[in-house]
Motif scaffolding. Structure first.
Motif, short mmCIF file in Angstrom:
data_model
loop_
_atom_site.label_atom_id
_atom_site.label_comp_id
_atom_site.label_asym_id
_atom_site.label_seq_id
_atom_site.Cartn_x
_atom_site.Cartn_y
_atom_site.Cartn_z
N GLU A 10 0.91 -1.41 0.04
CA GLU A 10 -0.11 0.16 -0.10
C GLU A 10 0.88 1.36 -0.10
O GLU A 10 0.66 2.41 -0.47
CB GLU A 10 -0.93 0.15 1.26
N ALA B 21 1.51 2.06 -3.43
CA ALA B 21 0.25 2.53 -4.01
C ALA B 21 0.05 3.88 -3.83
O ALA B 21 -0.55 4.79 -4.55
CB ALA B 21 -0.83 1.75 -3.73
N ARG B 22 0.20 4.39 -2.47
CA ARG B 22 0.09 5.73 -2.00
C ARG B 22 1.21 6.48 -2.91
O ARG B 22 0.70 7.79 -3.11
CB ARG B 22 0.34 5.83 -0.62
N ARG C 281 -0.35 7.15 -6.31
CA ARG C 281 -1.31 8.17 -6.50
C ARG C 281 -0.70 9.66 -6.34
O ARG C 281 -1.25 10.56 -7.10
CB ARG C 281 -2.17 7.95 -5.22
N MET C 282 0.21 9.62 -5.58
CA MET C 282 0.95 11.04 -5.47
C MET C 282 1.62 11.57 -6.81
O MET C 282 1.51 12.66 -7.27
CB MET C 282 1.76 11.30 -4.23
N ARG D 26 0.94 10.42 -9.84
CA ARG D 26 -0.04 10.61 -10.82
C ARG D 26 -1.05 12.08 -10.67
O ARG D 26 -1.55 12.22 -11.67
CB ARG D 26 -1.16 9.45 -10.82
N ASP E 151 -3.02 12.73 -8.01
CA ASP E 151 -4.30 12.75 -7.28
C ASP E 151 -4.34 13.66 -6.12
O ASP E 151 -3.32 14.21 -5.70
CB ASP E 151 -4.29 11.36 -6.56
N VAL F 158 -4.38 15.08 -2.79
CA VAL F 158 -3.89 14.13 -1.47
C VAL F 158 -4.06 15.25 -0.36
O VAL F 158 -3.87 14.78 0.77
CB VAL F 158 -2.59 13.85 -1.57
N ARG G 185 -2.64 18.75 -4.97
CA ARG G 185 -1.92 17.66 -5.59
C ARG G 185 -0.44 17.93 -5.16
O ARG G 185 -0.02 19.25 -4.88
CB ARG G 185 -1.90 17.46 -6.82
N HIS H 288 4.36 18.55 -10.58
CA HIS H 288 3.78 17.32 -11.05
C HIS H 288 4.48 17.06 -12.43
O HIS H 288 4.57 18.26 -13.40
CB HIS H 288 2.23 17.58 -11.42
N ALA I 284 4.49 8.62 -13.99
CA ALA I 284 4.07 7.30 -12.91
C ALA I 284 4.02 6.14 -13.95
O ALA I 284 4.08 4.91 -13.63
CB ALA I 284 2.61 7.93 -12.98
N GLN J 213 -1.32 -3.21 -10.62
CA GLN J 213 -1.32 -2.12 -10.32
C GLN J 213 -0.85 -1.07 -11.65
O GLN J 213 -0.72 -0.12 -11.81
CB GLN J 213 -0.22 -1.70 -9.51
#
Length: 348
Positions: free
Chosen positions: A138, A141-142, A145-146, A148, A150, A152, A167, A171, A176, A195
């Motif tokens: 996880e 996965a976290r 997400r960051m 990408r 997303d 947060v 975000r 970026h 990713a 994933q």
């Protein structure tokens, strides 16, 4: 030598970046010079190992940032960064920053689990939260997400005279898609596929008891081939999913007599660990044999490797503890002899 049906598409190398603990500057400069040499020789990528409390690279992001200003084309990655040592949010910020500085050349790889010697370092690493830290997949996965983009943070907008984003900033679009996962077991391989990550296979894996051959042998290549097939089966991109193989490969085409003798002694010392899994009772970690010889001999061995025949990218690992001149010779032979023997061509 057999002729490949499909040529090798990408040729990379991996280095640990050793240095003298009492005088670390020359070793770090050697790493930068090796990456520069890799670009000059046409390598597609240079990967860095990640070490803590050792005289190996502890901050590959800093090394890649420096190398990004001394190179122009070669991709740079980590194989792998143990994410248990890192704060995913801060890691996402640093990765995006260096990716932008490099012009989109980062290909970071990660693994999960408790840091090595966890009981000895957790008080220093997480003095107040060690027992609460999630060191499972996880955590990756976290991070994803960051990276990408997303949201947060629960706040975005103006605060006083300053603007805030929900975000992670900066970026870096596309980063990713270039994240790798260092997997050694069937379970983690399937998770990485689900994933949508890229798969880094190495010269170490964790077999299942069912992988033991009927004659009592452990066939590393066959186990790795099955893991690669499992990855492609469960990845959204199927057979087009990116998989890279990392073996210790030592070409000797231009090596001196003294170098060959040292290389042979190195391989002989490490060979016993390839016979059976190392670790506690039950299957532990199994190592692949190091591949030593001329480029033609190595190519023949690789074409006989069931896992190698499933990949189009490699990141050959440079041996530990060799001299800088040895790495120059090995990398030069890889790029000028071994790569072409595998159908690889340097970029124009």
């Amino acid at each position: 030598m057999p002729t490949p049906d499909v040529p090798l598409e990408k040729l990379g190398f991996l280095t640990i970046g050793l240095f003298d603990g009492d005088d670390p500057a020359p070793g770090h400069e050697n790493v930068l010079q090796v990456i520069e040499l890799g670009e000059q020789l046409g390598f597609d990528s240079a990967y860095l190992r990640h070490r803590h409390f050792q005289t190996g690279i502890s901050s590959p992001i800093a090394i890649m940032a420096a190398a990004s200003q001394r190179t122009h084309r070669i991709a740079m990655g980590t194989a792998v960064t143990p994410l248990g040592w890192e704060n995913p949010l801060r890691m996402a910020e640093d990765l995006a920053t260096v990716d932008i500085l490099s012009g989109g050349r980062l290909e970071p790889g990660f693994s999960v689990g408790p840091p090595i010697h966890w009981d000895d370092v957790k008080a220093a690493l997480y003095p107040d939260t060690a027992d609460a830290e999630d060191l499972s997949s996880e955590r990756v996965a976290r991070l994803l997400r960051m990276i990408r983009g997303d949201a947060v943070s629960t706040f975005s907008g103006t605060s006083g005279f300053e603007e805030f984003s929900a975000r992670v900033e900066p970026h870096s679009p596309g980063l990713a898609a270039r994240v790798w996962y260092g997997s050694g077991s069937a379970r983690s391989t399937r998770w990485a596929a689900e994933q949508g990550l890229n798969l880094l296979t190495s010269n170490i894996l964790k077999p299942e008891q069912s992988d033991l051959e009927t004659d009592g042998r452990w066939d590393f290549a066959a186990i790795q081939q099955r893991q690669i097939a499992l990855f492609k089966q469960h990845h959204p991109d199927g057979d087009a999913a990116r998989v890279s193989q990392g073996l210790v490969v030592i070409p000797t085409d231009t090596a001196t007599r003294e170098q060959k003798a040292r290389y042979e002694a190195y391989v002989e010392k490490r060979t016993p660990r390839t016979v059976a899994p190392m670790g506690p009772p039950g299957p532990g970690l199994l190592a692949a044999p190091d591949v030593l010889g001329t480029s033609q001999e190595i190519a023949e061995k690789l074409y006989g490797d069931a896992a190698f025949r499933e990949v189009r990218e490699v990141v050959f690992a440079l041996p530990f503890s060799f001299e800088h001149a040895d790495y120059v010779q090995i990398l030069t032979d890889m790029a000028t002899s071994l790569g072409p023997a595998l159908g690889w061509k340097p970029p124009a």
